[in-house]
Write a protein that holds these residues in place. Structure first.
Motif, PDB file in Angstrom:
ATOM      1  N   SER A   2       0.838  -1.191   0.000  1.00 47.32           N
ATOM      2  CA  SER A   2       0.000   0.000   0.000  1.00 47.32           C
ATOM      3  C   SER A   2       0.880   1.250   0.000  1.00 47.32           C
ATOM      4  O   SER A   2       2.033   1.218   0.461  1.00 47.32           O
ATOM      5  CB  SER A   2      -0.924  -0.003   1.210  1.00 47.32           C
ATOM      6  N   PRO A   3       0.355   2.338  -0.503  1.00 42.21           N
ATOM      7  CA  PRO A   3       1.150   3.571  -0.549  1.00 42.21           C
ATOM      8  C   PRO A   3       1.577   4.065   0.828  1.00 42.21           C
ATOM      9  O   PRO A   3       2.644   4.662   0.978  1.00 42.21           O
ATOM     10  CB  PRO A   3       0.209   4.573  -1.209  1.00 42.21           C
ATOM     11  N   ILE A   4       0.782   3.801   1.848  1.00 38.72           N
ATOM     12  CA  ILE A   4       1.127   4.263   3.192  1.00 38.72           C
ATOM     13  C   ILE A   4       2.366   3.542   3.706  1.00 38.72           C
ATOM     14  O   ILE A   4       3.239   4.153   4.333  1.00 38.72           O
ATOM     15  CB  ILE A   4      -0.080   4.071   4.140  1.00 38.72           C
ATOM     16  N   VAL A   5       2.491   2.260   3.413  1.00 34.83           N
ATOM     17  CA  VAL A   5       3.666   1.500   3.845  1.00 34.83           C
ATOM     18  C   VAL A   5       4.909   2.017   3.130  1.00 34.83           C
ATOM     19  O   VAL A   5       5.963   2.206   3.758  1.00 34.83           O
ATOM     20  CB  VAL A   5       3.455  -0.011   3.582  1.00 34.83           C
ATOM     21  N   ILE A   7       5.419   5.017   1.773  1.00 36.96           N
ATOM     22  CA  ILE A   7       5.737   6.359   2.259  1.00 36.96           C
ATOM     23  C   ILE A   7       6.365   6.283   3.653  1.00 36.96           C
ATOM     24  O   ILE A   7       7.314   7.013   3.956  1.00 36.96           O
ATOM     25  CB  ILE A   7       4.475   7.243   2.257  1.00 36.96           C
ATOM     26  N   SER A   8       5.887   5.385   4.494  1.00 37.00           N
ATOM     27  CA  SER A   8       6.456   5.223   5.830  1.00 37.00           C
ATOM     28  C   SER A   8       7.898   4.734   5.767  1.00 37.00           C
ATOM     29  O   SER A   8       8.765   5.217   6.505  1.00 37.00           O
ATOM     30  CB  SER A   8       5.621   4.240   6.649  1.00 37.00           C
TER      31      SER A   8
END
Length: 87
Positions: A2-5, A7-8
């Protein structure tokens, strides 16, 4: 992923590099190598754009981009000769 992972992970690496610091010499060497590969790809792009009139086509991939980027114009000429006479 996922994009959140993603970016993190990227932001975590940036924070880690800011805290620890980066070794300048290896990053400069890698950066210069990547720039040469991109310049080699541009050489091949212009060769293919101009060479279509004369039946010249050299595929653009990592190997040919590296050869033309490191060797410059003589490397492009060598790739054309290899493409025309050998293959």
């Amino acid at each position: 992923m996922s994009p959140i992972v993603i970016i993190s992970i990227v932001s975590g690496l940036i924070i880690l590099l800011l805290i620890i610091g980066t070794p300048i010499k290896p990053l400069r060497f890698v950066g210069q190598g990547l720039i040469k590969i991109v310049i080699g790809a541009l050489f091949l792009f212009f060769l293919n754009a101009i060479g279509t009139k004369y039946g010249i086509h050299v595929p653009i991939n990592i190997a040919t981009s590296t050869v033309s980027g490191i060797l410059g114009i003589p490397g492009v000429v060598a790739l054309v000769a290899i493409q025309h006479y050998v293959l």
